[in-house]
Design an enzyme around this catalytic site. Structure first.
Site, mmCIF file in Angstrom:
data_model
loop_
_atom_site.group_PDB
_atom_site.id
_atom_site.type_symbol
_atom_site.label_atom_id
_atom_site.label_comp_id
_atom_site.label_asym_id
_atom_site.label_seq_id
_atom_site.Cartn_x
_atom_site.Cartn_y
_atom_site.Cartn_z
ATOM 1 N N LYS A 48 22.945 38.956 53.703
ATOM 2 C CA LYS A 48 22.700 37.490 53.819
ATOM 3 C C LYS A 48 23.385 37.314 54.992
ATOM 4 O O LYS A 48 24.613 37.292 55.517
ATOM 5 C CB LYS A 48 23.355 36.898 52.864
ATOM 6 N N GLY A 101 34.088 37.973 50.743
ATOM 7 C CA GLY A 101 33.891 36.726 51.437
ATOM 8 C C GLY A 101 35.228 36.283 51.954
ATOM 9 O O GLY A 101 35.458 35.759 53.234
HETATM 10 P P1 ADP Z 1 28.777 43.345 51.529
HETATM 11 O O1 ADP Z 1 28.988 43.083 49.889
HETATM 12 O O2 ADP Z 1 29.411 45.060 51.857
HETATM 13 O O3 ADP Z 1 29.287 42.346 52.347
HETATM 14 P P2 ADP Z 1 26.098 42.345 51.282
HETATM 15 O O4 ADP Z 1 26.242 41.822 49.991
HETATM 16 O O5 ADP Z 1 25.817 41.351 52.492
HETATM 17 O O6 ADP Z 1 27.171 43.493 51.635
HETATM 18 O O7 ADP Z 1 24.735 43.263 51.147
HETATM 19 C C1 ADP Z 1 24.634 44.396 50.379
HETATM 20 C C2 ADP Z 1 23.284 44.408 50.020
HETATM 21 O O8 ADP Z 1 22.380 44.704 51.280
HETATM 22 C C3 ADP Z 1 22.933 45.895 49.237
HETATM 23 O O9 ADP Z 1 22.676 45.622 47.775
HETATM 24 C C4 ADP Z 1 22.061 46.850 49.922
HETATM 25 O O10 ADP Z 1 21.248 47.364 49.095
HETATM 26 C C5 ADP Z 1 21.206 45.301 50.597
HETATM 27 N N1 ADP Z 1 20.347 45.961 51.937
HETATM 28 C C6 ADP Z 1 20.941 46.662 52.764
HETATM 29 N N2 ADP Z 1 19.853 46.662 53.690
HETATM 30 C C7 ADP Z 1 18.918 46.362 53.163
HETATM 31 C C8 ADP Z 1 17.413 46.379 53.688
HETATM 32 N N3 ADP Z 1 16.980 46.823 54.757
HETATM 33 N N4 ADP Z 1 16.539 45.698 52.694
HETATM 34 C C9 ADP Z 1 16.933 45.000 51.846
HETATM 35 N N5 ADP Z 1 18.143 45.046 51.468
HETATM 36 C C10 ADP Z 1 19.324 45.494 52.029
HETATM 37 C C1 3PG Z 2 35.380 38.291 44.948
HETATM 38 O O1 3PG Z 2 35.067 39.028 44.234
HETATM 39 O O2 3PG Z 2 34.741 38.255 46.152
HETATM 40 C C2 3PG Z 2 36.714 37.419 44.636
HETATM 41 O O3 3PG Z 2 37.087 37.981 43.602
HETATM 42 C C3 3PG Z 2 36.292 35.952 44.591
HETATM 43 O O4 3PG Z 2 35.221 35.773 43.699
HETATM 44 P P1 3PG Z 2 34.488 34.351 43.887
HETATM 45 O O5 3PG Z 2 33.471 34.478 44.818
HETATM 46 O O6 3PG Z 2 33.946 34.201 42.542
HETATM 47 O O7 3PG Z 2 35.496 33.148 43.942
#
Ligand code: ADP
Ligand code: 3PG
Ligand code: MG
Length: 389
Positions: free
Chosen positions: A192, A369
């Site tokens: 994202k 986050g």
């Molecule tokens: P983090 O939790 O480490 O901050 P994010 O939540 O932003 O990371 O994103 C993680 C997700 O992004 C994973 O489920 C991963 O599979 C997905 N992802 C990474 N590269 C790609 C891609 N090229 N296409 C689709 N999904 C992807």
């Molecule tokens: C997380 O898992 O990133 C923290 O525990 C915060 O959770 P929340 O995004 O539901 O507030």
């Protein structure tokens, strides 16, 4: 940033309300990643050693202010006891209860009450009434101004626990250009873009290089005019990506995007993955990882950096065909003698999946986050009350 910590508190014979982040991932009722529970153990041990009585509270999932049995902390109690190496008294609510005279108690999920997220003053006061002192150790929830993270600080003398202190000490230097050992490389991946724009913007004038991978890279590739086929992109963020690329050229920060990519026409265990130059991506293809040449150039850059911060996987690491980029980059960080900081729920999940020991990194953040908002330079609401004036 100087904060009040438990090392300065008079803990002897005091009741301590300890806010932990026990929001751990589970599957079929089992904890799949114990990092956050392990991370709070030093604080619990410190409090016990100093003759305090520990009353732990935490949120778990997002129950939306209602009691939901599947989100009861009682399900993870056995794992907590195993890791803390203590018996823990579970109490099935967090307010209007008697806390027993046990060394460690665990209160039920604070989010079973809607007042938690509303940061309701009466609710915070009720939580605070169990204790003499409040200790905040939930870095992962420090970006939330909730009753159990921020509200209680209005009612009790409040201190940071050892985990919160170590998160701040490891990451605060990154906010001050003078303290950063250069070259600094930031690796941002994942899915994202809107959650990662702030950190990108804040590092444009600090980082020497920003490596962009994961689905995030697709939006940037589109912004550069490349065809990305059926790849996951955020079309409404293309303009933002263009702005970031433009700002980077002004600040002299090098933004690196994949030159070759692993593509497939479907996301499945059976999908055939091929490595092609970015120019050859066709309409029916999805970019799901960085290619081999790109991996090599990113690894070289990591080897030449003195500080490396990573948040977000470089590909769809959940599938074996698309895990190599994330694996190779994490291994390069693990092998580096430079300062290495990794955070983000999925990034730490990937580390564990690949069995790369946490001790090979300077710091693994328990924040998702919270890590991002901290590195954006924002003052986190649950840290602000602990800052020494
Ligand atoms: P983090 O939790 O480490 O901050 P994010 O939540 O932003 O990371 O994103 C993680 C997700 O992004 C994973 O489920 C991963 O599979 C997905 N992802 C990474 N590269 C790609 C891609 N090229 N296409 C689709 N999904 C992807
Ligand atoms: C997380 O898992 O990133 C923290 O525990 C915060 O959770 P929340 O995004 O539901 O507030
Ligand atoms: Mg995530």
């Amino acid at each position: 940033m100087k904060i009040q910590t438990i090392k300065e508190a008079d803990l002897s014979n005091k009741k301590v309300l300890l806010r932990a982040d026990l929001n751990v991932p589970t599957k079929d009722g089992k904890v799949t990643d114990t990092t956050r529970i392990e991370a709070v153990k030093p604080t619990v041990d410190f409090l016990l050693k100093n003759n305090a009585q520990v009353i732990i509270c935490s949120h778990f999932g997002r129950p939306k202010g209602e009691k939901k049995d599947e989100l009861s902390l009682k399900h993870i109690l056995p794992t907590i006891e195993e890791i803390l190496e203590y018996e823990v008294q579970f109490i099935d609510d967090c307010i209007d209860i008697e806390v027993p005279d046990a060394p460690i108690s665990l209160l039920e999920n604070t989010r079973f009450h809607k007042e938690e997220k509303e940061n309701d003053a009466d609710f915070a006061q009720k939580l605070a009434s169990h204790a003499d002192i409040f200790v905040m150790d939930a870095f992962g929830a420090a970006h939330r101004a909730h009753a159990s993270t921020e509200g209680v600080t209005n009612h009790l003398p409040s201190y940071a626990g050892l985990l919160l202190e170590s998160e701040i000490n490891s990451m605060a230097p990154l906010l001050d250009s003078k303290q950063i050992e250069k070259p600094l490389t930031l690796i941002i991946g994942g899915a994202k873009i809107d959650t990662k724009i702030g950190i990108l913007n804040n590092f444009l004038d600090k980082a020497d290089n920003i490596i962009i991978g994961g689905a995030l890279a697709n939006t940037f590739l589109l912004a550069q005019g490349h065809d990305v086929g059926k790849s996951l992109v955020e079309e409404d963020q293309v303009e933002t990506a263009q702005e970031i690329l433009m700002k980077a050229s002004e600040t002299g920060c090098t933004i690196l995007l994949p030159k070759d990519v692993i593509v497939a026409d479907e996301i499945s265990k059976e999908a055939t993955a091929i490595d092609i130059p970015i120019e050859d991506v066709e309409l029916d293809m999805m970019i799901l990882d960085i290619g081999k040449n790109t991996m090599e150039s990113y690894v070289e850059l990591i080897q030449n950096s003195k500080t490396i911060v990573m948040n977000g996987p470089l590909g769809l690491y959940e599938f074996p065909q698309f895990e190599a980029g994330t694996y190779v980059i994490l291994e390069a960080l693990a092998a580096s003698n430079s300062t290495t900081i990794v955070g983000g729920g999925d990034s730490v999940d990937a580390l564990n999946k690949f069995n790369i020991p946490h001790k090979k990194f300077t710091h693994i953040s328990t924040g998702g986050g919270a890590m991002i908002e901290f590195l954006e330079g924002k003052q986190l609401p649950a840290i602000a009350p602990l800052i020494k004036s």
